[in-house]
Design a protein around this motif. Structure first.
Motif, PDB file in Angstrom:
ATOM      1  N   LEU A   1      19.065  79.448 -14.981  1.00 25.89           N
ATOM      2  CA  LEU A   1      20.335  78.954 -14.443  1.00 25.89           C
ATOM      3  C   LEU A   1      21.042  78.058 -15.446  1.00 25.89           C
ATOM      4  N   HIS A   2      20.285  77.200 -16.125  1.00 25.66           N
ATOM      5  CA  HIS A   2      20.905  76.306 -17.109  1.00 25.66           C
ATOM      6  C   HIS A   2      21.549  77.108 -18.237  1.00 25.66           C
ATOM      7  N   GLY A   3      21.001  78.293 -18.526  1.00 30.23           N
ATOM      8  CA  GLY A   3      21.595  79.141 -19.552  1.00 30.23           C
ATOM      9  C   GLY A   3      23.010  79.555 -19.211  1.00 30.23           C
ATOM     10  N   PHE A   4      23.278  79.791 -17.917  1.00 25.56           N
ATOM     11  CA  PHE A   4      24.646  80.109 -17.510  1.00 25.56           C
ATOM     12  C   PHE A   4      25.562  78.910 -17.744  1.00 25.56           C
ATOM     13  N   GLY A   5      25.018  77.690 -17.555  1.00 21.40           N
ATOM     14  CA  GLY A   5      25.803  76.487 -17.837  1.00 21.40           C
ATOM     15  C   GLY A   5      26.124  76.366 -19.318  1.00 21.40           C
ATOM     16  N   PHE A   6      25.118  76.633 -20.170  1.00 17.94           N
ATOM     17  CA  PHE A   6      25.370  76.619 -21.612  1.00 17.94           C
ATOM     18  C   PHE A   6      26.430  77.656 -21.981  1.00 17.94           C
ATOM     19  N   ALA A   7      26.338  78.835 -21.369  1.00 14.14           N
ATOM     20  CA  ALA A   7      27.286  79.908 -21.679  1.00 14.14           C
ATOM     21  C   ALA A   7      28.703  79.502 -21.285  1.00 14.14           C
TER      22      ALA A   7
ATOM     23  N   ILE B   1      13.347  79.218 -23.837  1.00 12.07           N
ATOM     24  CA  ILE B   1      13.369  80.688 -23.829  1.00 12.07           C
ATOM     25  C   ILE B   1      14.247  81.201 -22.698  1.00 12.07           C
ATOM     26  N   ALA B   2      14.104  80.596 -21.532  1.00 13.60           N
ATOM     27  CA  ALA B   2      14.866  81.055 -20.362  1.00 13.60           C
ATOM     28  C   ALA B   2      16.364  80.859 -20.554  1.00 13.60           C
ATOM     29  N   HIS B   3      16.771  79.643 -20.959  1.00 14.63           N
ATOM     30  CA  HIS B   3      18.214  79.431 -21.073  1.00 14.63           C
ATOM     31  C   HIS B   3      18.804  80.211 -22.254  1.00 14.63           C
ATOM     32  N   SER B   4      17.964  80.535 -23.253  1.00  9.99           N
ATOM     33  CA  SER B   4      18.443  81.373 -24.359  1.00  9.99           C
ATOM     34  C   SER B   4      18.734  82.787 -23.877  1.00  9.99           C
ATOM     35  N   LEU B   5      17.880  83.302 -22.991  1.00 10.38           N
ATOM     36  CA  LEU B   5      18.074  84.659 -22.477  1.00 10.38           C
ATOM     37  C   LEU B   5      19.395  84.790 -21.724  1.00 10.38           C
ATOM     38  N   THR B   6      19.646  83.876 -20.810  1.00 13.39           N
ATOM     39  CA  THR B   6      20.878  83.982 -20.023  1.00 13.39           C
ATOM     40  C   THR B   6      22.101  83.591 -20.838  1.00 13.39           C
TER      41      THR B   6
ATOM     42  N   VAL C   1       8.321  76.733 -13.296  1.00 18.13           N
ATOM     43  CA  VAL C   1       9.477  76.020 -12.741  1.00 18.13           C
ATOM     44  C   VAL C   1      10.551  75.847 -13.808  1.00 18.13           C
ATOM     45  N   ALA C   2      10.133  75.440 -15.010  1.00 17.15           N
ATOM     46  CA  ALA C   2      11.092  75.230 -16.104  1.00 17.15           C
ATOM     47  C   ALA C   2      11.768  76.537 -16.499  1.00 17.15           C
ATOM     48  N   PHE C   3      11.012  77.630 -16.498  1.00 21.75           N
ATOM     49  CA  PHE C   3      11.584  78.923 -16.884  1.00 21.75           C
ATOM     50  C   PHE C   3      12.628  79.374 -15.859  1.00 21.75           C
TER      51      PHE C   3
END
Length: 329
Positions: free
Chosen positions: A248-254, A187-192, A241-243
């Motif tokens: 931050l990982h979402g920015f990497g995916f982006a 959910i978190a990495h999808s948001l970013t 912690v995972a969220f």
């Protein structure tokens, strides 16, 4: 003694592998061919400036298309952009497009073809199949399948995201707890990812990539220091912690998705299916890791703790290497 010798060998092997294993390795070339008016096309192709493909690769044009001017090349960030104006006689359906030099590389390429009078097509070129025939596709299924595969491959080949998920599995006990934690990460990495891709969020890539590496080091340390009677922060609040790290990982995916490119007019579908592919890849990693741990627990229980420790040390060493590399680059 043999058990700990195996542990040491595993750590050394992972450490040596870190010199060749790179995070976010999925950096395909991108080809865009757009019809501006009947028979008049523009072509853009992009490849990493650091790759042989970017320096020496050549577009294989449809046979009924000819360049009407000299190609224009320019640098943009870490990529080389090549532009051409084309004149094509008749339809390009049934014709072939490809990328010469791709067969000698280890990357893929995406080709987006946008005629005026028919559906856009997105085809995937690989080293094993560097030329594709342009058929009349279903645009929805074509884009969905392509970006699902890209998302799946990215989680498997983008080693920093893979290591983060693997470290979560090593740290936590219980399938339901792991499922909730990985869901929070998703959910978190999808948001970013969505926010960055659509232009609502932005952070400089270099410090983000460094902190992503540091997040993996943090989890690796948590795995090594974990004790049954003394729960650590990440064990008490794993989904939080995972969220937080997932953002931050979402920015990497982006960043990876920006390198790939998104088809105009189908950005929501491409984002959705890319995320779906990432989620499928994460589930595959979790299932495989749980199966290995279950096998050790059942057949070699004395190996379970050393195997977890060795893997955590290996992950931590590689992530530390990435952190230092990204800080000094």
């Amino acid at each position: 003694m043999n058990r700990w010798f195996a542990v040491i060998l595993l750590c050394l092997g992972l450490s040596l592998w870190s010199t060749s294993a790179r995070a976010d390795e999925l950096r395909p070339a991108y080809i865009e061919m757009t019809e501006q008016s009947p028979g008049q096309w523009t072509l853009l192709w992009k490849a990493s400036a650091n790759s042989r493909l970017g320096r020496n690769g050549e577009i294989i044009l449809p046979e009924n298309c000819k360049a009407t001017d000299e190609r224009k090349r320019e640098f943009a960030a870490s990529n080389i952009l090549t532009r051409l104006t084309l004149k094509c006689k008749g339809s390009i359906q049934g014709q072939a497009i490809g990328l010469k030099g791709l067969e000698l590389s280890s990357t893929d390429a995406l080709a987006r073809i946008a005629p005026i009078d028919s559906a856009m097509q997105t085809v995937r070129l690989t080293p094993a199949q560097h030329v594709a025939t342009l058929e009349k596709p279903s645009v929805i299924s074509n884009v969905a399948a392509t970006y699902t595969i890209i998302g799946f491959e990215h989680i498997l080949l983008g080693f920093d995201h893979l290591f983060f998920v693997l470290a979560l599995v090593l740290l936590l006990k219980g399938g339901w707890l792991i499922a909730k934690t990985v869901t929070a990460f998703t959910i978190a990495h999808s948001l970013t990812l969505v926010g960055t891709t659509l232009g609502f969020l932005s952070l400089p890539s270099r410090p983000v990539e460094a902190i992503i590496a540091l997040s993996i080091v943090f989890l690796a340390v948590e795995v090594v220091k974990a004790k049954p009677d003394d729960l650590r922060l990440s064990e008490r609040f794993p989904w939080i912690v995972a969220f937080l790290f997932g953002l931050l990982h979402g920015f990497g995916f982006a960043g990876a998705l920006a390198e790939i490119g998104l088809p105009e007019g189908d950005v929501p579908l491409a984002l959705l299916t890319f995320n779906l592919g990432v989620e499928i890849g994460q589930l595959a990693i979790v299932a495989l890791a749980l199966a290995v741990l279950h096998g050790l627990r059942k057949f070699q229980p004395s190996w379970l703790h050393p195997a977890k420790t060795a893997t955590a040390y290996g992950i931590g060493i590689i992530a530390t290497y990435w952190f230092v590399e990204r800080m000094i680059a």
